[in-house]
Structures are given as structure tokens and as C-alpha cells.
Design an enzyme around this catalytic site. Sequence first.
Site, PDB file in Angstrom:
ATOM      1  CB  SER A   1      -0.872  -0.004   1.263  1.00 19.62           C
ATOM      2  OG  SER A   1      -1.419   1.277   1.484  1.00 19.62           O
TER       3      SER A   1
ATOM      4  CD  GLU B   1      -1.750   5.058   5.578  1.00 23.86           C
ATOM      5  OE1 GLU B   1      -2.305   5.640   4.628  1.00 23.86           O
ATOM      6  OE2 GLU B   1      -1.669   5.556   6.716  1.00 23.86           O
TER       7      GLU B   1
ATOM      8  CE1 TYR C   1      -4.109  -1.688   5.551  1.00 24.54           C
ATOM      9  CE2 TYR C   1      -3.043   0.342   4.861  1.00 24.54           C
ATOM     10  CZ  TYR C   1      -3.657  -0.848   4.546  1.00 24.54           C
ATOM     11  OH  TYR C   1      -3.832  -1.200   3.230  1.00 24.54           O
TER      12      TYR C   1
HETATM   13  P1  NAP Z   1     -11.518  -4.505   1.687  1.00 25.11           P
HETATM   14  O1  NAP Z   1     -12.646  -4.144   0.782  1.00 25.11           O
HETATM   15  O2  NAP Z   1     -11.512  -4.004   3.076  1.00 25.11           O
HETATM   16  O3  NAP Z   1     -11.420  -6.099   1.692  1.00 25.11           O
HETATM   17  C1  NAP Z   1     -10.637  -6.775   2.649  1.00 25.11           C
HETATM   18  C2  NAP Z   1     -10.883  -8.256   2.518  1.00 25.11           C
HETATM   19  O4  NAP Z   1     -10.120  -8.945   3.517  1.00 25.11           O
HETATM   20  C3  NAP Z   1     -12.344  -8.677   2.734  1.00 25.11           C
HETATM   21  O5  NAP Z   1     -12.635  -9.744   1.870  1.00 25.11           O
HETATM   22  C4  NAP Z   1     -12.333  -9.142   4.172  1.00 25.11           C
HETATM   23  O6  NAP Z   1     -13.370 -10.041   4.494  1.00 25.11           O
HETATM   24  C5  NAP Z   1     -10.995  -9.836   4.215  1.00 25.11           C
HETATM   25  N1  NAP Z   1     -10.464 -10.057   5.575  1.00 25.11           N
HETATM   26  C6  NAP Z   1     -10.259  -9.132   6.543  1.00 25.11           C
HETATM   27  N2  NAP Z   1      -9.754  -9.707   7.632  1.00 25.11           N
HETATM   28  C7  NAP Z   1      -9.629 -11.033   7.357  1.00 25.11           C
HETATM   29  C8  NAP Z   1      -9.175 -12.169   8.083  1.00 25.11           C
HETATM   30  N3  NAP Z   1      -8.739 -12.064   9.342  1.00 25.11           N
HETATM   31  N4  NAP Z   1      -9.188 -13.387   7.467  1.00 25.11           N
HETATM   32  C9  NAP Z   1      -9.646 -13.506   6.197  1.00 25.11           C
HETATM   33  N5  NAP Z   1     -10.112 -12.477   5.467  1.00 25.11           N
HETATM   34  C10 NAP Z   1     -10.089 -11.260   6.042  1.00 25.11           C
HETATM   35  O7  NAP Z   1     -10.120  -4.053   1.035  1.00 25.11           O
HETATM   36  P2  NAP Z   1      -9.785  -3.697  -0.498  1.00 25.11           P
HETATM   37  O8  NAP Z   1     -10.002  -2.241  -0.697  1.00 25.11           O
HETATM   38  O9  NAP Z   1     -10.426  -4.684  -1.376  1.00 25.11           O
HETATM   39  O10 NAP Z   1      -8.198  -3.896  -0.491  1.00 25.11           O
HETATM   40  C11 NAP Z   1      -7.632  -5.196  -0.752  1.00 25.11           C
HETATM   41  C12 NAP Z   1      -6.229  -5.236  -0.143  1.00 25.11           C
HETATM   42  O11 NAP Z   1      -5.434  -4.214  -0.750  1.00 25.11           O
HETATM   43  C13 NAP Z   1      -6.171  -4.995   1.351  1.00 25.11           C
HETATM   44  O12 NAP Z   1      -5.127  -5.785   1.879  1.00 25.11           O
HETATM   45  C14 NAP Z   1      -5.820  -3.528   1.473  1.00 25.11           C
HETATM   46  O13 NAP Z   1      -5.175  -3.272   2.686  1.00 25.11           O
HETATM   47  C15 NAP Z   1      -4.920  -3.346   0.273  1.00 25.11           C
HETATM   48  N6  NAP Z   1      -4.885  -2.018  -0.326  1.00 25.11           N
HETATM   49  C16 NAP Z   1      -6.036  -1.376  -0.640  1.00 25.11           C
HETATM   50  C17 NAP Z   1      -5.989  -0.143  -1.262  1.00 25.11           C
HETATM   51  C18 NAP Z   1      -7.249   0.591  -1.633  1.00 25.11           C
HETATM   52  O14 NAP Z   1      -7.153   1.814  -1.877  1.00 25.11           O
HETATM   53  N7  NAP Z   1      -8.382  -0.070  -1.757  1.00 25.11           N
HETATM   54  C19 NAP Z   1      -4.736   0.452  -1.545  1.00 25.11           C
HETATM   55  C20 NAP Z   1      -3.577  -0.252  -1.233  1.00 25.11           C
HETATM   56  C21 NAP Z   1      -3.650  -1.495  -0.635  1.00 25.11           C
HETATM   57  P3  NAP Z   1     -14.868  -9.477   4.881  1.00 25.11           P
HETATM   58  O15 NAP Z   1     -15.537  -9.198   3.555  1.00 25.11           O
HETATM   59  O16 NAP Z   1     -15.449 -10.617   5.623  1.00 25.11           O
HETATM   60  O17 NAP Z   1     -14.671  -8.232   5.694  1.00 25.11           O
HETATM   61  N1  GDD Z   2     -12.402   7.244   6.314  1.00 23.71           N
HETATM   62  C1  GDD Z   2     -12.528   8.586   6.468  1.00 23.71           C
HETATM   63  N2  GDD Z   2     -13.699   9.082   7.014  1.00 23.71           N
HETATM   64  N3  GDD Z   2     -11.525   9.397   6.084  1.00 23.71           N
HETATM   65  C2  GDD Z   2     -11.705  10.730   6.215  1.00 23.71           C
HETATM   66  C3  GDD Z   2     -12.868  11.279   6.752  1.00 23.71           C
HETATM   67  C4  GDD Z   2     -13.910  10.420   7.191  1.00 23.71           C
HETATM   68  O1  GDD Z   2     -14.962  10.827   7.676  1.00 23.71           O
HETATM   69  N4  GDD Z   2     -12.733  12.637   6.748  1.00 23.71           N
HETATM   70  C5  GDD Z   2     -11.545  12.907   6.214  1.00 23.71           C
HETATM   71  N5  GDD Z   2     -10.906  11.749   5.903  1.00 23.71           N
HETATM   72  C6  GDD Z   2      -9.545  11.652   5.331  1.00 23.71           C
HETATM   73  C7  GDD Z   2      -8.597  10.745   6.100  1.00 23.71           C
HETATM   74  O2  GDD Z   2      -8.074  11.395   7.248  1.00 23.71           O
HETATM   75  C8  GDD Z   2      -7.554  10.472   5.018  1.00 23.71           C
HETATM   76  O3  GDD Z   2      -6.615  11.510   4.988  1.00 23.71           O
HETATM   77  C9  GDD Z   2      -8.360  10.497   3.725  1.00 23.71           C
HETATM   78  O4  GDD Z   2      -9.628  11.069   4.042  1.00 23.71           O
HETATM   79  C10 GDD Z   2      -8.598   9.114   3.103  1.00 23.71           C
HETATM   80  O5  GDD Z   2      -9.099   8.258   4.105  1.00 23.71           O
HETATM   81  P1  GDD Z   2      -9.660   6.800   3.737  1.00 23.71           P
HETATM   82  O6  GDD Z   2     -10.659   6.884   2.654  1.00 23.71           O
HETATM   83  O7  GDD Z   2     -10.059   6.141   5.012  1.00 23.71           O
HETATM   84  O8  GDD Z   2      -8.391   6.082   3.063  1.00 23.71           O
HETATM   85  P2  GDD Z   2      -6.861   5.970   3.523  1.00 23.71           P
HETATM   86  O9  GDD Z   2      -6.063   6.801   2.563  1.00 23.71           O
HETATM   87  O10 GDD Z   2      -6.689   6.253   4.959  1.00 23.71           O
HETATM   88  O11 GDD Z   2      -6.552   4.429   3.311  1.00 23.71           O
HETATM   89  C11 GDD Z   2      -6.946   3.780   2.121  1.00 23.71           C
HETATM   90  O12 GDD Z   2      -5.915   3.865   1.163  1.00 23.71           O
HETATM   91  C12 GDD Z   2      -4.703   3.165   1.487  1.00 23.71           C
HETATM   92  C13 GDD Z   2      -3.713   3.395   0.328  1.00 23.71           C
HETATM   93  O13 GDD Z   2      -3.051   4.607   0.525  1.00 23.71           O
HETATM   94  C14 GDD Z   2      -7.289   2.331   2.458  1.00 23.71           C
HETATM   95  O14 GDD Z   2      -7.888   1.717   1.340  1.00 23.71           O
HETATM   96  C15 GDD Z   2      -6.053   1.513   2.793  1.00 23.71           C
HETATM   97  O15 GDD Z   2      -6.406   0.131   2.929  1.00 23.71           O
HETATM   98  C16 GDD Z   2      -5.046   1.684   1.648  1.00 23.71           C
HETATM   99  O16 GDD Z   2      -3.872   0.944   1.885  1.00 23.71           O
END
Ligand code: NAP
Ligand code: GDD
Length: 346
Positions: free
Chosen positions: A132, A134, A155
Site C-alpha cells: 500500500s 500508506e 496499518y
Molecule cells: P476490503 O474491501 O476491506 O477487503 C478486505 C478483505 O479482507 C475482505 O474480503 C475481508 O473479508 C478480508 N479479511 C479481513 N480480515 C480477514 C481475516 N482475518 N481473514 C480472512 N479475510 C479477512 O479491502 P480492499 O479495498 O479490497 O483492499 C484489498 C487489499 O489491498 C487490502 O489488503 C488492502 O489493505 C490493500 N490495499 C487497498 C488499497 C485501496 O485503496 N483499496 C490500496 C492499497 C492497498 P470481509 O468481507 O469478511 O470483511
Molecule cells: N475514512 C474517512 N472518514 N476518512 C476521512 C474522513 C472520514 O470521515 N474525513 C476525512 N478523511 C480523510 C482521512 O483522514 C484520510 O486523509 C483520507 O480522508 C482518506 O481516508 P480513507 O478513505 O479512510 O483512506 P486511507 O487513505 O486512509 O486508506 C486507504 O488507502 C490506502 C492506500 O493509501 C485504504 O484503502 C487503505 O487500505 C489503503 O492501503
Amino acid sequence: MTVKTALITGITGQDGSYLAELLLRNGYVVHGIVRRASTFNTHRIDHLYRDPHEPDTRLFLHYGDLTDGTRISALLEKVQPDEVYHLAGQSHVRVSFDEPEFTGDATGLGTTRLLEAIRTTGLPCRFYQASSSEMFGAAPPPQHEETRFHPRSPYGVAKVYAYWMTRNYREAYGMYAVNGILFNHESPRRGPTFVTRKVATAAARITAGLQDVVYLGNLDARRDWGYAAEYVEAMWRMLQQDDPDDYVIATGVSYSVREFVEQCFAHAGLDWRDHVRFDERYLRPTEVDNLVGDASKAERILGWRPTVTAPQLAGIMVDAEMAALRGPAVPTEEMTKFSPSVLVAQ
Ligand code: NAP
Ligand code: GDD
């Protein structure tokens, strides 16, 4: 032609659902790990599901949890995948401050359990780690594969650990293991508590007269937001190369949370200033201020380039929320075949 088998952890999540669609389209047999819950958590993949008794079934689901290494080993032995896409984890940054130990266990050690299970079973499979942006945290933009990590949340720290475990298994055991360092990617399937989905939902509901305000935290943070459906293509391409390597996946453009809010509300015909309120509960003890990815390596080697911009994404997400409020779509053929009781029964 040999049919490939893939195992996806986190198949019920946003990315897992798009990746399962892509792999099924590409002719794969797809196995997914689903954690047991007291309610169904498969809504994002219900449209892909076929009764396993039917001869053309190519999607299979298995109960499992990242905290259970024995089960992960048993599933690898059973499925014998060619490719493992490890997407599961506790993925919410704000929640990781409340649950740092669980986040370390699932998001960090979960990767080690999978890598070790692959090593000990001796399977020659390829491994994708969902790393990520992050992990870059406080490192100044633009961030790329050589940028030093400076994580700002439990995280982010857990993901840095998992990143290095993936590299270590590649270097120590010659495993085909890669890190996809993905910047934020969103879609109508995004979890409802991430900021883009929360804002898109609010804009649609306010337009429909169902609520009047939405409470948010830090509006100044900047993110490089792309479209999840395009990002899973990059994951697949990473596992089709001759040699394993790590890649940043991003659009290269960042917007502030405030700008994204403005785009969503404008798309709904609203002025965001009339409806957004501040609540400090959404602030984080440490924040990531500015993420902008440089994905030129992925473009050069994988031939991957995103097409959807953040303003377009805002429109896609608000439209989807408005359509959802108008009522459920007419069930497709796939949906009518869906039978929850068969779905997770083993
Ligand atoms: P998500 O929608 O939160 O999906 C997470 C998945 O992990 C869900 O299927 C969840 O199951 C499963 N899970 C959580 N805890 C588990 C456990 N203990 N055992 C087995 N399964 C578990 O996340 P996403 O946005 O698809 O992201 C996929 C991956 O990419 C994650 O690892 C995330 O950290 C990473 N990532 C995401 C982003 C982004 O912007 N979306 C960016 C960079 C990296 P449930 O459905 O039961 O909750
Ligand atoms: N969730 C959330 N809720 N975020 C908020 C809010 C709120 O009400 N208000 C402001 N924010 C700001 C957060 O402080 C952050 O700076 C930004 O919005 C994005 O927050 P999220 O959408 O929760 O995403 P993230 O950037 O913290 O994390 C996501 O992206 C990562 C990749 O950079 C997640 O998908 C992570 O799993 C992923 O790795």
C-alpha cells in the site's frame, strides 16, 4: 491450453470482487477464501456465483481466516493454485489505531502465514502481496518504488512488515513473490466508511432528502485516487512477467479530500459547504498528508496505464449511489441462480 488456478484471499472485498471477475473472464478457475460471519459477507461476488454442482462452475469458496495458519496450509494443499493473490486484511487506517494488535496479526502476520505455507507445501505458485501507498506515509511526493517508507499508522507499519517478508521470501527462497504498491483506488464497491464512498453516499442521500449533513474529519489530506476495476488488471499483469518485481500503481495526480467532496456534491447538483460538518472523531493521531504515485515503471514494464481520473470517479460513485436509491436492479441470470445456503457450505 492449460487452465490456470488462482487462489484469492479477500475475495469478498472491493478488490477481490473485481479481480475474481477479471480472472474468470481470462478463463481461470478461481478459489476464494471467505471468513465465517454470522451474516452473509459475499454480496460483492454473489453475481459471479454458480452452484458448485453445476458442471461449468469455475468459482469455489472456502472458509478460512488469516489468523489460522493451519487452515491456510490445508487450503493450499487442496487447491494447488498456480497464482495466489493475497488481498485480505484489516484495511481501514483509522480503525488500525483502535485495533493495532489485530491489524498486526491479520495484515502483517497473515502474509507470513501464507508465504510460509507456500514454502512448506513446496508449491511452485506465484504470490501477489497487496502492499500500500500508506507505507510511504510522511515521505514527500511523488512516491515510487525506491522511495523510503515512513508509515504513519499501525496499518502502514503492518504493511511495511508484510512488504519486507514478501521480498525476503523472494530473495531467500527464490519464490516468485511480488509487491503491488497500490495507491488509493475506489469504486461503487468501496467499503462504506472510506471517505470517497462515505461522501458519494451522502451526496446521493442528501439529494434524495434522506439526510441533510455529513460529518467528516481532515479535508486537507491529498490522495492519488484511481478506479479499482482498472487496478486489479495491474495485479494480474505483475504475475505474468518472466521475473518477480515490485511495482507502484497510481494515477500520478492527487486531489484534496475537500476537492473530492466538492466534485461529488457538484455532480449531485449541491454546494458541499451547505452540507459538510466537522467531527474530530474522524481525525487520526498521525495523518498521511500527501500521496502522489509515480507509476512509470508499471507503464514501462507491465504496459499498464490508468484511464479514469478522480473527478470521473466521483461521478461514477455518485451515480451508482443514486441508482441504488432508486431500487435494486432487476436480478440477472447469475443472481437468480445464487443460493446462499450452498454458497459457503463445505
Ligand atoms: P476490503 O474491501 O476491506 O477487503 C478486505 C478483505 O479482507 C475482505 O474480503 C475481508 O473479508 C478480508 N479479511 C479481513 N480480515 C480477514 C481475516 N482475518 N481473514 C480472512 N479475510 C479477512 O479491502 P480492499 O479495498 O479490497 O483492499 C484489498 C487489499 O489491498 C487490502 O489488503 C488492502 O489493505 C490493500 N490495499 C487497498 C488499497 C485501496 O485503496 N483499496 C490500496 C492499497 C492497498 P470481509 O468481507 O469478511 O470483511
Ligand atoms: N475514512 C474517512 N472518514 N476518512 C476521512 C474522513 C472520514 O470521515 N474525513 C476525512 N478523511 C480523510 C482521512 O483522514 C484520510 O486523509 C483520507 O480522508 C482518506 O481516508 P480513507 O478513505 O479512510 O483512506 P486511507 O487513505 O486512509 O486508506 C486507504 O488507502 C490506502 C492506500 O493509501 C485504504 O484503502 C487503505 O487500505 C489503503 O492501503
